[in-house]
Each structure stands twice: as C-alpha cells, then as structure tokens.
Design an enzyme around this catalytic site. Structure first.
Site, PDB file in Angstrom:
ATOM      1  N   ARG A 261       0.841  -1.201   0.000  1.00 40.72           N
ATOM      2  CA  ARG A 261       0.000   0.000   0.000  1.00 40.72           C
ATOM      3  C   ARG A 261       0.872   1.244   0.000  1.00 40.72           C
ATOM      4  NH1 ARG A 261      -4.849  -1.818   4.247  1.00 40.72           N
ATOM      5  NH2 ARG A 261      -5.301  -3.781   3.169  1.00 40.72           N
ATOM      6  N   ARG A 276       2.188   1.045  10.050  1.00 37.39           N
ATOM      7  CA  ARG A 276       1.739   1.518   8.728  1.00 37.39           C
ATOM      8  C   ARG A 276       2.890   1.395   7.733  1.00 37.39           C
ATOM      9  NH1 ARG A 276      -2.873   4.421   8.110  1.00 37.39           N
ATOM     10  NH2 ARG A 276      -2.832   5.037  10.297  1.00 37.39           N
ATOM     11  N   GLU A 348      -6.270  -0.955  15.330  1.00 35.60           N
ATOM     12  CA  GLU A 348      -6.931  -1.918  14.452  1.00 35.60           C
ATOM     13  C   GLU A 348      -5.992  -3.053  14.056  1.00 35.60           C
ATOM     14  OE1 GLU A 348      -8.113  -2.392   9.814  1.00 35.60           O
ATOM     15  OE2 GLU A 348      -7.985  -0.342  10.600  1.00 35.60           O
ATOM     16  N   SER A 351     -10.276  -6.091  10.022  1.00 38.95           N
ATOM     17  CA  SER A 351     -11.571  -5.573   9.576  1.00 38.95           C
ATOM     18  C   SER A 351     -12.322  -6.713   8.912  1.00 38.95           C
ATOM     19  CB  SER A 351     -11.405  -4.424   8.570  1.00 38.95           C
ATOM     20  OG  SER A 351     -11.012  -3.237   9.213  1.00 38.95           O
ATOM     21  N   ARG A 390       1.016  -6.537  12.583  1.00 41.77           N
ATOM     22  CA  ARG A 390       0.403  -5.877  13.736  1.00 41.77           C
ATOM     23  C   ARG A 390       0.206  -6.866  14.885  1.00 41.77           C
ATOM     24  NH1 ARG A 390      -3.697  -0.981  11.989  1.00 41.77           N
ATOM     25  NH2 ARG A 390      -2.278   0.007  10.504  1.00 41.77           N
TER      26      ARG A 390
END
Length: 425
Positions: A261, A276, A348, A351, A390
């Site tokens: 990303r 990130r 987070e 999801s 994560r």
C-alpha cells in the site's frame, strides 16, 4: 457497484446514502446522464425503424423499375445520424459506468451515522489490559534492542516504511502466519489459497480498488499490473464471471500474502514501527455466500478473527464502523482493535466486512439455485485473520518483561521450535 435499475427507482435512497457516508459524489449528475442516454436510444430506435421501412420501399421501387434516389439519399443521412448516435451513446454509457464506479455501497440499516473513527461504537471487549511494574516500551524499541527489527537497513534497501526482519523476528512473523492459517483451515474450515500478488486492472476494478483508489496502489510501470493491497483482491476474483452451483456455497477461502500500500494521505502518521508499512503480510479470509446467509456469515467471520486474539491471550475490543468510516465496498464492517501497552491505546488489527452483492455485480459472480431459471449475484465477505505484522507488534508489547525479554505465547511455541522467551544473548 449498485444496480442501475435500483438507482433509477431509488435515487433518493442513493442520495441519502452518499450524504451519510460523507462521500463526494454528484448524485444529480446521474439524472442528466440517464435522461441523455434514454433520449439517444429513443432517437436511434426511431431512425432504425425508419431505415427498415424505407429499405423495403427502396426494394419495391427498384423492382418496379422506379427511381429510388431520393430514398437512398435519405437513408444515407439516416445512416450517418445513427452512427453518430451510437458513438455518442457509447460515450454516455462510459460516463454512466464511471459514475456507477464512483458510488459507494449503501450502509446497512444497523450502521450508525458518524464522521470518522471517533464515532465508531464499541460493541464488545475481551480480556484485560496487562499490568506492568515498569513503563512498557513500544515494539520498535523492543525489536531493535533484541536485534530483530532493522528499520535502518529497510530504509537503505527500499526507503521509509520498510523493515528487515532478522533472526527471531523473521521466525516469529512466519510462526504467526502459520498459526493463523492452521486455525482458519483446521478449525474453521477455510480452504487455503496461494494467489498471485500481482494482478491486472480488471481484477482491481471488480473488488472496488479501481478506479477510485488508484493513488493508494503500487502500479508496475509500463504494464497493466498492480501489487495487491490485500489478498481480498485476487481471492474474490477467483470466481469472477462465473456461476457457482448452489450446493457449492458457502465457499470459504484463506490466504497468506504480502500486501502493498502506498499509504497515500498518511504522511506523518505512524512513521515509527510496523503499524503503517508499504509492505506487510496478512492472513485474509474471503467468503462467498447466498444473500440470506451473508450477515450470519459476517458474525461468524468476526468470531474466527477474534479466536486468534483469544488464543494469543491479547486484550481487544470490537467496534462497528460508522457511515463516515465505512469502506467503499462494504455495507457493514467490524473492526477488531488490539490493546498496545507501549502506545497505551487500541489499534486496528482486523476488519471484517460484508459487501453484499456490490463486488459480485462488478465482477459478475453469480450462483444458481436448484430448479431456478436465472442465476443470482452472490454476497462476498472479507476479513483479516489477522494482519501478521500488527499481531507481532501486539505480542511484543503485551508480553514484554522488565529486562526487555519477550515471553512467547504458549500457542506459538510449537511454531518457534519450543522457544519460550526471546532475550538478548
């Protein structure tokens, strides 16, 4: 993608949905495009009917030895106009398609209104925060002190937001992924997939990454190829333009892949550590369900993601995303947020989303009920089970000791060759 017939009949519903999502979509633009499209089709049909009638008259005149030059001239004009209308219709159809691809999915009725993640309601919490008799460190400091996370060499090799995993860290990342895959396949019945991590434009478009989120993707220069941002993209597209038999559903897949990303718009956010990254790994779950089963499947998928955190003994909470934070393709999403003592906050880690038929319509993914004449669109769901990097962050921060060592959770020890503690040598 929303259904065109539904939009025509329910434009106010679409307008309300766009407003609730805080999306920048000109709903009224559709009305003008649709009216223009209908007018072009109507004019073309009239001219084509005239052409059919006059063509017969030309044939009759010629057969009778009569002059048909005036009719032939008229048909030349009609033919040119039809050609012009068809070309204009193609352009309008392309504009309608572009507009349709810009409209996000309609939020489920249970999704609350809100502007951003600050408005996401908490629905569940598990476990307790770990207690320390010292000030807990953040993962990047722990990882560097134990010579496992090398951000300097990652930056040298590729740039910022990259890392080199060394020794125990590389093994722990692999152990976490293997553990997650085993839980999802052996306990929850998902079929493991190893898909390409480079895909084409059509694949990205079907799941909603293109055209809207092009700036968030890494495109291979001079090609039609993109690096995947999540395994959701290739795995959902496994059945693009296919019709699945009813008795094959549900289909449940899981995949461990690298993800890429660009993190456009995240300048200055989470610049330290693994939170990130431009490149990271994730174990993804993807499901294909009959429409009447998809929301029960969402709850089950959420439980499957939570199960990983419970087995690891990590304190977490579950929130539902509000309208302003909901992803483009999703109608409802649960976020799992794990507690990070070093940051003193929840972050987070998964999801889980139900997209209903939104992606299936874009990708032409259908199923056929026994005895039915027509096929229906399936409902697609996706969820992280979990983001591996994560999860490594959460293990380091939650299991850290005063001397800087890290206790390895019991469920991971078989994957780490029986190792119980990470410590300086």
């Amino acid at each position: 993608m929303l259904d065109l017939k539904f939009i025509r009949k329910n434009l106010d519903v679409v307008r309300e949905s766009v407003a609730r999502r805080r999306a920048k979509v000109d709903v009224d633009a559709f009305t003008g495009l649709d009216e223009r499209r209908r007018a072009l089709i109507a004019e073309a049909e009239v001219l084509k009917a005239e052409r059919n009638t006059v063509s017969k008259d030309i044939g009759k005149r010629k057969k009778a030895g009569e002059d048909a030059a005036d009719l032939v001239s008229r048909m030349g004009e009609v033919g040119d106009r039809i050609k012009s209308l068809d070309e204009e219709l193609r352009q309008v159809d392309a504009e309608v398609r572009d507009w349709l691809e810009s409209v996000p999915n309609i939020p489920h009725e249970s999704v609350v209104d809100g502007n951003d993640d600050a408005d996401n309601p908490e629905v569940f919490r598990w476990g307790a925060k770990p207690e320390f008799d010292f000030t807990p460190k953040e993962h990047y400091e722990l990882g560097a002190n134990l010579d496992g996370l090398d951000f300097e060499r990652g930056a040298k090799l590729a740039g910022s937001r990259f890392v080199v995993y060394r020794g125990w860290a590389a093994r722990l990342e692999r152990a976490l992924a293997s553990f997650m895959l085993d839980v999802q396949t052996l306990e929850h019945g998902y079929k493991e997939i190893m898909p390409p991590v480079i895909v084409n434009t059509e694949t990205m478009t079907a799941t909603g990454q293109l055209p809207k989120f092009a700036e968030d993707l890494f495109k291979l220069e001079g090609t039609d190829y993109y690096l995947i941002p999540t395994a959701e993209v290739p795995v959902t597209n496994l059945h693009r333009e296919e019709t699945i038999a009813e008795d094959e559903l549900p289909l449940k897949y899981t995949a461990w892949t690298p993800c890429f990303r660009s993190e456009a718009g995240s300048y200055g956010k989470d610049t330290k550590g693994l939170i990130r990254m431009h490149q990271f790994q994730k174990v993804e779950m993807v499901r294909f369900e009959k429409p009447e089963d998809s929301f029960a499947a969402l709850e089950e998928m959420r439980e499957h993601a939570e199960n990983i955190l419970k087995k690891l003994g990590l304190h977490y909470r579950v929130v539902t995303l509000c309208t302003g934070d909901l992803g483009f393709s999703a109608t409802k999403t649960y976020d799992l947020e794990v507690w990070l003592p070093g940051q003193d906050k929840f972050r987070e880690i998964s999801s889980c989303s139900n997209c209903m038929d939104f992606q299936a319509r874009r990708g032409g993914i259908r199923f056929k009920r026994k005895g039915a004449k027509k096929a229906e669109l399936v409902h697609t769901l996706n969820g992280s089970g979990l983001a591996v990097g994560r999860t490594l962050v959460a293990v380091l921060e939650n299991y850290q000791q005063a001397d800087g060592s890290i206790v390895i959770p019991e469920v991971l020890r078989p994957y780490m060759g029986g190792l119980e503690v990470l410590k300086s040598e």
